[in-house]
Enzyme design. Structure first.
Site, PDB file in Angstrom:
ATOM      1  N   GLU A 249       0.880  -1.166   0.000  1.00 56.23           N
ATOM      2  CA  GLU A 249       0.000   0.000   0.000  1.00 56.23           C
ATOM      3  C   GLU A 249       0.910   1.205   0.000  1.00 56.23           C
ATOM      4  O   GLU A 249       1.594   1.489   0.975  1.00 56.23           O
ATOM      5  CB  GLU A 249      -0.920  -0.016   1.216  1.00 56.23           C
ATOM      6  CG  GLU A 249      -2.160   0.860   1.045  1.00 56.23           C
ATOM      7  CD  GLU A 249      -1.998   2.225   1.689  1.00 56.23           C
ATOM      8  OE1 GLU A 249      -1.695   3.181   0.938  1.00 56.23           O
ATOM      9  OE2 GLU A 249      -2.171   2.335   2.902  1.00 56.23           O
ATOM     10  N   GLU A 384       3.972  13.138  -4.763  1.00 56.58           N
ATOM     11  CA  GLU A 384       3.383  13.118  -3.423  1.00 56.58           C
ATOM     12  C   GLU A 384       4.233  13.965  -2.474  1.00 56.58           C
ATOM     13  O   GLU A 384       5.418  13.704  -2.285  1.00 56.58           O
ATOM     14  CB  GLU A 384       3.291  11.687  -2.906  1.00 56.58           C
ATOM     15  CG  GLU A 384       2.604  11.582  -1.563  1.00 56.58           C
ATOM     16  CD  GLU A 384       2.466  10.145  -1.083  1.00 56.58           C
ATOM     17  OE1 GLU A 384       1.371   9.779  -0.614  1.00 56.58           O
ATOM     18  OE2 GLU A 384       3.445   9.392  -1.185  1.00 56.58           O
TER      19      GLU A 384
END
Length: 493
Positions: A249, A384
């Site tokens: 993840e 990000e």
């Protein structure tokens, strides 16, 4: 000073080299604990113990209802220690007491969910052509290496530990070297409820050392990692040599699409929550807000006004609405991205600075920051940042909104705000993302799967899918007509 030790084979241990790492309160930079600096030797010891324990069936052979009883007890103990765990989570990570409190309760609920799920029917049977009975059963994978990040120290630990243990696996767990305090408390709870020795093992240490050994070891059957995409790729490479199962993840750059027909007050409110909860240090953060051009200016004005009102302060101050970033290193990274955005030509509409006043000068605080006038190819749009920094873009129509939303390497989350139900569903179905919302952002549930598309990861956490990640599927065929098959001629007849 908080005492931290590793947990291997049911015993609390220092690292083999006796070195320690300082653990810092991000609200003021003060050292709150020293954690053992785990080594390859420590990791191998924990792996060997987990391997032996699994192979002996000490945990995996227990009936599911007995494993579930341990998980129910752990959930109860988490709730009993909620106040202490909340305080420690805030001290360790910096998040506000309100956020930490929700995380602790969610962690208890997660253990309860998997304790209940593991006792439910899970196999399949098939009607096949031959006089055979075919069936499928689910079995534990074996030794699972679990590596978690620093943004949800306790909750991310539980998302992996609860289903892994429920399925009957043994575990080698590595918390983030930055935030090991509440994971250590969780292992104290597991020790208190009597988890058999060798089932759950915890090793502190750096990712390139302990994490690398877990990912590369031939004695580990699976590695489950939550963290940055770059590290996830490295783990995949390390795991490839032994063909172990990998669940990842990873990062996100998630779009939050605001249409003109949405309730603007609701849209602004959820958009603020989507990016500034957790100080933006959330993999699913709504860090790209896409607004239909006819309401763009109005949305930006309302959003900026609200962002400037957010009370930033120490997490243990009940009045604080947003806490600090987790470390000095991460603070520097976020500030560097703010600098990059300005160099690229984006305009700062709010924030953009480190907060060094009102007693916050020794902590890692950054103002809620808003960029406007951005272009799709800018790094602040594509990469990000993992902090309280958002970009607001405008779009002309549904088609452009979808195009912009999907135009990054990530695909973790996304949302659509509109009062048109058909449009909402059309757009959501076109989003290349694993976790989506309509007229909301961020709420998630133990019952529903969590994970992403593209470079946001492989596999799913939570829900029945999260349990299946830690299980092997075995086919069993039973012959109901026990007699020679007669495939080859019998010369003796």
């Amino acid at each position: 000073m908080i005492e931290l030790q590793m947990y291997i084979n049911g015993e609390w241990k220092e690292s083999s080299n006796h070195e320690k790492r300082p653990i810092v309160n991000p609200a003021n930079g003060e050292v709150i604990a020293y954690a053992p600096e785990g080594t390859i030797k420590d990791a191998r010891e924990a792996i060997d113990v987990a391997r032996k324990t699994f192979d002996e069936g000490i945990w995996s052979d227990l009936p599911a209802v007995e494993r579930a009883s341990y998980l129910f007890k752990i959930a109860g103990k988490i709730e009993e220690n909620q106040e202490e765990l909340t305080r420690l989570e805030t001290l360790d990570n910096g998040k506000t007491l309100r956020e930490a409190g929700y995380d602790i309760l969610d962690a208890a609920a997660c253990f309860r969910y998997y304790a209940g799920l593991i006792t439910k029917p899970d196999g399949q049977t098939y009607h096949v052509a031959d006089p055979m009975q075919a069936m499928v059963v689910r079995e534990p994978i074996g030794v699972c290496g679990l590596i978690v990040p620093w943004n949800y120290p306790l909750l991310m630990s539980v998302w992996k530990i609860a289903p892994a243990l429920a399925a009957g696996n043994t575990i080698v767990f590595k918390p983030s070297e930055i935030t090991p305090v509440t994971p250590k408390k969780l292992f104290e709870i597991m020790d208190e409820v009597g988890i058999p020795k060798g089932v759950a093992n915890m090793v502190f240490g750096a990712g390139p050392v302990v994490g690398h050994e877990i990912a590369a070891s031939s004695k580990v059957d699976m590695v489950s990692f939550t963290g940055g995409t770059k590290t996830g790729k490295h783990i995949m490479k390390m795991a490839a040599d032994t063909m172990k199962k990998v669940s990842l993840e990873l990062g996100g750059k998630s779009p939050n699409i605001i249409f003109a027909d949405s309730d603007l007050e609701t849209s602004v409110d959820y958009a603020l929550f989507g990016i500034y909860s957790g100080a933006g240090q959330v993999c699913s953060a709504g860090s790209r807000i896409l607004v239909e051009e006819s309401v763009y200016d109005e949305f930006v004005n309302q959003f900026v006004e609200r962002a400037n009102e957010i009370k930033v302060g120490p997490g243990n101050d009940p009045d604080s609405e947003m806490g600090p970033l987790v470390s000095q290193q991460h603070l520097e990274k976020v500030l560097k991205y703010i600098e990059i955005g300005q160099q690229e030509g984006a305009k700062i509409a709010a924030g953009g600075n480190r907060i060094v006043s009102n007693g916050l000068e020794t902590g890692y605080f950054v103002e809620p920051t808003v960029f406007v006038d951005v272009q799709q190819d800018m790094r602040i749009v594509q990469e990000e940042i993992f902090g309280p920094v958002v970009v607001i873009q405008k779009f002309k129509d549904e088609e452009e909104a979808i195009k912009l939303a999907n135009d990054t390497d990530y695909g973790l989350a996304g949302a659509v705000f509109t009062n048109d139900g058909a449009k909402a569903l059309r757009v959501i179905k076109k989003l290349r993302a694993g976790i989506t919302w309509i007229n909301a952002y961020h709420p998630t549930y133990n019952e529903a799967p969590w994970g992403g598309y593209k470079q946001s990861g492989i596999g799913r956490s939570l829900g029945t899918f999260g349990l299946e990640e830690f299980q092997e599927i075995k086919q069993i065929n039973i012959n109901l007509q026990v007699e020679p098959i007669g495939w080859f001629a019998n010369k003796n007849e």
